[in-house]
Every structure is written in structure tokens, then in C-alpha cells.
Design an enzyme around this catalytic site. Sequence first.
Site: not given
Length: 507
Positions: A190-191, A253
Amino acid sequence: MKQKRMVVKCAEKTVEPVGLIIFGASGDLTSRKLIPSIFSLYKKENMNRNFFLMGCARTPLSDEKFREKVRSSIEKTNTKNVKELKSFSERCYYTDGNYDDNNFYNTLKQKIQDLMKKFSIKDIILYLATPPVVYPVVVEKLGENRFCKDGQGSYRIVVEKPYGYDLDSAKQLDKKFRKYFQEEQIYRIDHYLGKETVQNILMFRFANGIFEPLWNRQYIDHVQVTISESLGLGHRAGYFNRSGIIRDMFQNHMMQMLSLAAMEPPISFEADHVRDEKVKLLNSIRPYPIHEIGKWMVRSQYSKGTIDEQTVPGYLEEEDIPKTSETETFLATKLFIDNWRWQGVPFYMRTGKRLPKKVSEIIIVFKRIPYSMFKPGTGDDINPNILVIKVQPDEGIILTVQAKSPGAKFCMDEISLKFDYKEHFGIDFPDAYERLLLDVMLGDQTLFWRSDGVFASWSLITPVLQAWEKNEKQNCPCSLSFYKAGEWGSKESIDLIQRDKREWLVL
Ligand code: BG6
């Protein structure tokens, strides 16, 4: 007593040599994010310079042609004429083939083994940067061809979101992974977790003594989480129209931001201790009352509008979007967390495309003072203190407080105590992928989703997805509403918070 002030304290770890195998090497993610981030780690000597990178994709390419592409994607990120470019690209190789073809995996395995011998490398990272539809076949083939373990060295596998499409599909996908790989080998990206300011939430909350005592239902009125973007779809119409914003942003996110802001203190910064607390938090979110879901979650789509003085098309006019699409590009929700800390505190969350600007922030709105002694001048209406964790842009932390404004009169003004990341540290932030790739090399899973976290998040939203699907053609409380591009979402999303006599904030 004289107190010694803080010096920078870092956790130092040694990075072992690795071989990186990227599936989907001709894709956008590889050229825009992965290659420049790996190069940056190499240039700064954050990673071990003894490495090799193997790009894999369907397009036939020679090693030399792939190296040219590698150099050009690095140069596009403004790092021109760097002397390390040559030595870096010489360690890049390429194998083409079809992802369902055993011959491709045989050739690939042979090449990897030769390179491992050549560079004395023991650890292999398999990075799935392909479209998600091919994850199952790649994982199956990697497993069948024993890329997961073969007695020599270790294998880690990195997978991009989306991890599943709903709870069932996420579980099926996970079964496929777990048939061949252990949980400790799987890195679900999950950046957002690689962003400096997101990581700072834990340090801010748990390395300071003054916030935790206030971080609960006694002092906090409500919490807002916003991730907004002014951009539309880019070239991702096909993917987005199937996902919608709920799968694209909310399931991952937004849930990560929420869990970091609301979780209990972990007993240590060990990966599983942190992830245990996040999962506990996600499992404490009160399930949505599906029969009145429209009161809790608003889904909307943008129509034609104006952003930065430019007219932009509506969602249905975007290229490759079906004219009848009911996909939501904006979502606003209110939720509660059922535990002692947060009982009764509403969390308002919203995310969307084509909103006025790009902002990601968490806003903690404290309770108002119980009684004002300044009444004759100010009335009862003294603004509550607000703490803003600005994830991007203008990364930093703001606390609003009331102060006397200078002068003979007794006047009150709201001022901001500000910490600006860039101003203070004077450096540009590394890309989130840089941090995440380094952590995979280090074997540190703290900033990656664990399967139970993924399931907890899908468990919350899957009933909503089912309700939306079932009721799509009926006039249900979950029907789609609309907003003009450039506005802060639909009227319904504003009503959602105004019904509680509160307002959406952007600071
Ligand atoms: C991605 C989503 O995960 O995050 C995109 O798929 C979105 O739709 C992007 O634009 C936003 O990331 P960032 O880092 O630009 O806030």
C-alpha cells in the site's frame, strides 16, 4: 536539571545483496516508480550495490534494449548524467514470455540461478507489477516451478493492490499465494504506508507524551480523513470503472490512514506488533447498517466542471467509460469504532477524483471548552482546537489555538502552531516506493498489509458493495449522486456531516 536535547536517532540495518525479478517490466509502474526508486536506493548506497534486476514481460526485448529503457526511465526523473547509471544498468537483464507458459519459467529460473552464482546472491525478490488479473496464474506457475523455495536462498514476493475485488476474491487469491508462500514471504503493498508523513503518524503519537492522554473520546469531538485529487482517470479508465473509488482508495489507503490515527499503542515497532494493533482497530469498526446505508455512505460521480480555471469533462465523457456507468468517483462516509477509546466519536472520511485540489490529511477536532470566561467579548462560540496531520502536500502538522491578538483591546484570534517537514528538514522526500522497496530488501514487513488486515477491510465494505449491486436498479438510499468537477463532492456528502451539525474541513 539540565536536559540533553535530542539528536537524530536511527535504526540501522544491513541490506543483503538481492536479485529483483519484476513481472510487468514494460508497464507504467515499473518505468515511473520501480526503476527510478531502485536506482535512487543504489545511487545513495541505501541498498547493497551487489544486486541484479531481471525485467519480465510479454514483449520480446534484448538485455541491451531493456537497459536503454531502464536508463531512459531514470533520466525522465531528472537524474541526468549520473555516473552510476552505467554500472546500474549493466546489472539489468530481461526475459520475455507468456505468463502461463512453463518454458518461460524454466528459462527464467535458469537465468536467475546463473546470476545468483555470478554475483554470489542468495535472496530473490519477485515483484508482481502486472495487471491484477494475471496474479493467480503467475503465482501458480512460480509455485509449480519452485520459485518459492528450492533449498538455496530465500524468496520474497511483492504484490501490488488491488488484492482481491471483494472479501471472497481476496480470500481466494490469498489461498493461491499461501499454497506456495508463507505469510512472512508475502509483501502486500500500500504505497501510502511508504509516505514519510504517514510513517510519522506513529512516531508523533507514540514518541511524544503529550498527545496520547488527549487521544480519546473524552477530548476529541470527531475525526476527519480526506484524500482528494484534482486529477481524473489518466489512462486507467478500464481498471477504474471496474473498481470505483471504494476499491481504489477507500479499502486500502483510507483504511491505513484511519488505523494509524486510531489504533492502540503497539508493544513494539516489530512488524507483527504494529499489524496486530491495526487489525484489531479495523475489526473494531462498527459494521454499516446496510438497510440505511445511504445515511452512512454517500457515493457520487463527477460531471463536467472547472478545475484550475480549465473546463474538464464529466466522468461519462471520459475516454473508454461506458455512457451508462454508475461507478462512483467520490465517496464520503461516517463510521464509528466500537472500543473504549473511541466510543461515540464519529470518523468522517471522504475521498474522490476531480475535487478542487490534491490533499491527504487527518484532522482531529477537539471538544470545545466547557465554559467561556471571555463571554462578553467572544460569546460562547470559541473555536475548538484542531490538530491537522498533513500527509501531502505541504507535509507537516498544524495545531490551531486561540490567542490574544496584540493591542489595547482584549481580542481573541485563532493562530496556528506549525511544523513544516520540508522547511525543517530541508530535503525532498524519497518516493514512497523507495522506502517500501528497501524494506522488502531488509525483510521488514511493518509497512505492508498482512492478510488478516486485508480481510478485515474487505469484510467492512463487502456488504456495502453487495447492497450497491443489488439495489443499483432500484431507487435505494444508496443511489448515485453527482458533483461538478472542481467541487468538494456532492450535496449529499455535505448533508452527511451537516446533519450532525459539523462541517468538512480542509486546512
Ligand atoms: C493509487 C490509486 O493507489 O493512489 C490512484 O490507484 C490514485 O487512483 C493514487 O491516484 C494516489 O496516490 P498519491 O500518492 O498520488 O496520493
